[in-house]
Design an enzyme around this catalytic site. Structure first.
Site, PDB file in Angstrom:
ATOM      1  N   ASN A  41       0.803  -1.237   0.000  1.00 39.78           N
ATOM      2  CA  ASN A  41       0.000   0.000   0.000  1.00 39.78           C
ATOM      3  C   ASN A  41       0.836   1.289   0.000  1.00 39.78           C
ATOM      4  O   ASN A  41       0.443   2.272  -0.608  1.00 39.78           O
ATOM      5  CB  ASN A  41      -1.028  -0.019   1.136  1.00 39.78           C
ATOM      6  CG  ASN A  41      -0.410   0.007   2.499  1.00 39.78           C
ATOM      7  OD1 ASN A  41       0.709  -0.453   2.698  1.00 39.78           O
ATOM      8  ND2 ASN A  41      -1.132   0.537   3.461  1.00 39.78           N
ATOM      9  N   GLU A  73       4.585  -4.501  12.421  1.00 39.71           N
ATOM     10  CA  GLU A  73       3.702  -3.332  12.255  1.00 39.71           C
ATOM     11  C   GLU A  73       2.507  -3.818  11.460  1.00 39.71           C
ATOM     12  O   GLU A  73       2.615  -4.069  10.257  1.00 39.71           O
ATOM     13  CB  GLU A  73       4.443  -2.200  11.538  1.00 39.71           C
ATOM     14  CG  GLU A  73       5.688  -1.706  12.253  1.00 39.71           C
ATOM     15  CD  GLU A  73       5.417  -1.061  13.610  1.00 39.71           C
ATOM     16  OE1 GLU A  73       4.256  -0.719  13.892  1.00 39.71           O
ATOM     17  OE2 GLU A  73       6.378  -0.913  14.387  1.00 39.71           O
ATOM     18  N   CYS A  77      -3.039   1.568   6.882  1.00 40.95           N
ATOM     19  CA  CYS A  77      -3.221   0.950   8.209  1.00 40.95           C
ATOM     20  C   CYS A  77      -3.847   1.933   9.190  1.00 40.95           C
ATOM     21  O   CYS A  77      -4.544   1.535  10.116  1.00 40.95           O
ATOM     22  CB  CYS A  77      -1.880   0.457   8.737  1.00 40.95           C
ATOM     23  SG  CYS A  77      -0.626   1.754   8.802  1.00 40.95           S
TER      24      CYS A  77
HETATM   25  P1  NAD Z   1       0.044  -9.074   3.862  1.00 41.96           P
HETATM   26  O1  NAD Z   1       0.237  -9.466   5.276  1.00 41.96           O
HETATM   27  O2  NAD Z   1      -0.830  -9.894   3.010  1.00 41.96           O
HETATM   28  O3  NAD Z   1       1.460  -8.993   3.101  1.00 41.96           O
HETATM   29  C1  NAD Z   1       2.538  -8.242   3.615  1.00 41.96           C
HETATM   30  C2  NAD Z   1       3.860  -8.844   3.152  1.00 41.96           C
HETATM   31  O4  NAD Z   1       4.009 -10.133   3.740  1.00 41.96           O
HETATM   32  C3  NAD Z   1       3.937  -9.057   1.644  1.00 41.96           C
HETATM   33  O5  NAD Z   1       5.257  -8.767   1.216  1.00 41.96           O
HETATM   34  C4  NAD Z   1       3.664 -10.553   1.495  1.00 41.96           C
HETATM   35  O6  NAD Z   1       4.209 -11.117   0.313  1.00 41.96           O
HETATM   36  C5  NAD Z   1       4.362 -11.081   2.731  1.00 41.96           C
HETATM   37  N1  NAD Z   1       3.925 -12.388   3.183  1.00 41.96           N
HETATM   38  C6  NAD Z   1       2.737 -13.009   2.980  1.00 41.96           C
HETATM   39  N2  NAD Z   1       2.722 -14.201   3.612  1.00 41.96           N
HETATM   40  C7  NAD Z   1       3.915 -14.335   4.234  1.00 41.96           C
HETATM   41  C8  NAD Z   1       4.512 -15.347   5.059  1.00 41.96           C
HETATM   42  N3  NAD Z   1       3.852 -16.475   5.366  1.00 41.96           N
HETATM   43  N4  NAD Z   1       5.742 -15.150   5.529  1.00 41.96           N
HETATM   44  C9  NAD Z   1       6.431 -14.019   5.246  1.00 41.96           C
HETATM   45  N5  NAD Z   1       5.928 -13.027   4.471  1.00 41.96           N
HETATM   46  C10 NAD Z   1       4.695 -13.186   3.965  1.00 41.96           C
HETATM   47  O7  NAD Z   1      -0.455  -7.565   3.912  1.00 41.96           O
HETATM   48  P2  NAD Z   1      -1.040  -6.681   2.729  1.00 41.96           P
HETATM   49  O8  NAD Z   1      -2.429  -7.098   2.440  1.00 41.96           O
HETATM   50  O9  NAD Z   1      -0.070  -6.633   1.616  1.00 41.96           O
HETATM   51  O10 NAD Z   1      -1.040  -5.229   3.395  1.00 41.96           O
HETATM   52  C11 NAD Z   1      -2.132  -4.683   4.034  1.00 41.96           C
HETATM   53  C12 NAD Z   1      -2.025  -4.861   5.533  1.00 41.96           C
HETATM   54  O11 NAD Z   1      -0.834  -4.253   6.024  1.00 41.96           O
HETATM   55  C13 NAD Z   1      -3.171  -4.190   6.268  1.00 41.96           C
HETATM   56  O12 NAD Z   1      -3.610  -5.011   7.309  1.00 41.96           O
HETATM   57  C14 NAD Z   1      -2.523  -2.924   6.820  1.00 41.96           C
HETATM   58  O13 NAD Z   1      -3.170  -2.402   7.946  1.00 41.96           O
HETATM   59  C15 NAD Z   1      -1.137  -3.403   7.125  1.00 41.96           C
HETATM   60  N6  NAD Z   1      -0.193  -2.279   7.190  1.00 41.96           N
HETATM   61  C16 NAD Z   1       0.322  -1.926   8.411  1.00 41.96           C
HETATM   62  C17 NAD Z   1       1.177  -0.825   8.521  1.00 41.96           C
HETATM   63  C18 NAD Z   1       1.727  -0.389   9.858  1.00 41.96           C
HETATM   64  O14 NAD Z   1       2.659   0.409   9.882  1.00 41.96           O
HETATM   65  N7  NAD Z   1       1.192  -0.859  10.976  1.00 41.96           N
HETATM   66  C19 NAD Z   1       1.521  -0.103   7.364  1.00 41.96           C
HETATM   67  C20 NAD Z   1       0.981  -0.496   6.148  1.00 41.96           C
HETATM   68  C21 NAD Z   1       0.128  -1.592   6.067  1.00 41.96           C
END
Ligand code: NAD
Length: 491
Positions: free
Chosen positions: A159, A257, A291
């Site tokens: 995002n 995060e 987020c």
């Molecule tokens: P996601 O958890 O689906 O993916 C995030 C990352 O994790 C991607 O690079 C993905 O390829 C990787 N991933 C997926 N499965 C994995 C595994 N088993 N092991 C290791 N890595 C793996 O998240 P998303 O849908 O891409 O992003 C949206 C989410 O992120 C929302 O929940 C949002 O709130 C959160 N977010 C949090 C922050 C923060 O600072 N707290 C900032 C931005 C987004």
């Protein structure tokens, strides 16, 4: 699109991973799409476990020299990166718009904030790197000194991929670590390739910034690789749980995060013009795919009707469309079909349970209009779930106590905001909120380099990013004592 500069020419990096040189990966090649038009805009490699293992070993060697380079010189390279972000801001912004579906204002903001984030990180090694400690023993010198963690594995979501990468790699590199980064497979160029090209141009020595695009398997390879010492993960709570468990198994430091379902509280004395404006921004900026998005509007019942009406009216002002074709667009596409289906499902199920649709709700492909829902109750999915779409569910309360109770009625704890001219009253509410971030007379989506960004509960382990916390995050403290001469012990 801005003409591709020599620096970003795809012939060098297309379909490759980066270990200081652009190389073929062992995994498959994947198309990278413009999220609004669906056009193919690039090719990306998928790194395998063996690819991760190879780059991690290169990183270990590179880090040994890097941490011995005087800190201010490490800072110089990061300052150059920051400058290059500004020089190439239009082109970087174009990639953000196309690869993430960001509207132009959000993309430009992300480039600027990334430059600022890394500029601030560049000063970290110029500050004291330890402390002279007290001791009970005369003649003993006792110090705590900061040492880099080693190799930091960074896993980022789609995002805000440029900024979320930089807020980790900036301070990690500044403090003498090497980095292995895995961007989300939907955004591998802006999340990995462009930072690598910019860091290389800034003079970063080879092997310190490694890019291994891929999905869950590549992420798991980073977590389990013994050469990688720490995991910095940003993403959903569901994935964060898996990452946390696996990192725990390997006894690795892990910074999580995660998601949020953030309360935006509007008290009965609030300025409704300002509150609906902030509420609209908080819920609809970047299509609600942040987020920190205002996920739940908690509004005092005496002003609720007018608040809902004004908020619904505001949605009419938000132009929807392809943000790459029109800089005035304020609502771009949802990231993919699955997520658009999910947003639609959450809204529809809530309407079926009795919520009233005041604006939006009619989806057109990947375009989901800014949507306002009233008559929301605590059992509806628009209240319980992180929607990650442009939806503002409004629920009413009668007392400040009830507002606090509703705000805390979630396992998340990322951001919250309160609108009221009575700062004492707002602070009394803030004191009771289970939230890592709280803003008064603002909305929930604030990101400043200087503030510690992080959540509590299901939003993460509170290992915040921000200039005040980054040194602790990316270093270990080592305790060293010394005496001028060896001393006899009692036995
Ligand atoms: P996601 O958890 O689906 O993916 C995030 C990352 O994790 C991607 O690079 C993905 O390829 C990787 N991933 C997926 N499965 C994995 C595994 N088993 N092991 C290791 N890595 C793996 O998240 P998303 O849908 O891409 O992003 C949206 C989410 O992120 C929302 O929940 C949002 O709130 C959160 N977010 C949090 C922050 C923060 O600072 N707290 C900032 C931005 C987004």
């Amino acid at each position: 699109m801005t003409q591709s500069s020599k620096l970003f020419a795809p012939a060098i990096w297309s379909g490759k991973i980066f270990d200081g040189d652009w190389k073929d990966a062992r995994g498959a090649i994947q198309e990278v799409l413009d999220k609004a038009s669906g056009d193919k805009i690039a090719e990306s490699a998928f790194a395998t476990k063996d690819d991760v293992s190879d780059v991690a070993r290169v990183a270990v060697e590179a880090q040994k020299e890097w941490c011995n380079l005087p800190g201010p010189q490490r800072g110089d390279i990061l300052r150059k990166f920051s400058e290059l972000c500004r020089v190439h801001d239009g082109e970087i912004s174009d990639w953000l718009v196309r690869e993430t579906g960001s509207v132009r204002a959000k993309a430009d903001w992300e480039v600027h904030t990334t430059a600022r984030e890394v500029l601030e990180a560049s000063t970290m090694p110029s500050f004291p790197q330890g402390q002279l400690l007290a001791t009970e023993v005369p003649g003993r010198q006792s110090i705590a000194r900061r040492l880099p963690v080693g190799v930091v594995g960074i896993i980022t979501p789609w995002n805000s991929p440029f900024l979320l990468a930089a807020r980790a790699f900036g301070p990690a590199l500044a403090m003498g670590n090497a980095v292995v980064i895995k961007p989300d497979p939907q955004t591998p160029i802006i999340g990995g390739v462009l930072p690598a090209l910019l860091l290389e141009e800034a003079g970063l020595p080879k092997g310190l910034f490694q890019v291994v695009p891929g999905g869950a398997e590549t992420g798991e390879a980073i977590i389990s690789d013994p050469a990688i010492d720490m995991i910095s993960f940003t993403g959903s709570t569901a994935t964060g749980r898996i990452v946390g468990e696996q990192a725990g198994h390997h006894i690795k430091r892990v910074s999580l995060e995660l998601g949020g379902n953030n309360a935006y509280i509007v008290l009965d004395d609030a300025d409704l013009e300002a509150a609906t404006s902030a509420g609209s921004f908080g819920s609809f900026f970047h299509q609600g795919q942040i987020c920190l998005t205002a996920g739940r509007h908690l509004v005092h019942e005496v002003i609720a009707e007018e608040y809902i009406q004004r908020l619904a009216e505001r949605t009419q002002r938000l132009k929807i469309g392809d943000p790459f074709l029109d800089n005035e667009v304020l609502i771009g596409p949802i990231i993919n079909q699955k997520q658009a289906d999910r947003v639609e499902g959450i809204v529809q199920r809530s309407i079926d349970m009795g919520a009233t649709l005041n604006a939006g709700g009619m989806r057109d492909g990947l375009y989901y209009p800014p949507t306002v829902l009233s008559d929301v109750t605590v059992d509806m999915p628009v209240f319980t779930d992180e929607i990650f779409g442009p939806v503002a569910p409004v629920i009413t309360f009668k007392t400040d106590e009830e507002a606090v109770q509703l705000a805390n009625q979630t396992h998340y704890g990322l951001s919250a905001a309160i609108q009221s001219p009575d700062i004492g009253r707002a602070m009394a509410i803030a004191d009771q909120l289970h939230s890592g971030i709280i803003h008064i007379n603002e909305q929930t989506v604030l990101h400043e380099v200087y503030g510690p960004i992080g959540g509590v509960g299901a939003s993460g382990n509170g290992f915040n990013y921000g200039t005040v916390s980054n040194a602790d995050k990316f270093t270990e403290l080592q305790w060293i004592t010394s005496r001028a001469e060896a001393q006899p012990y009692p036995f």
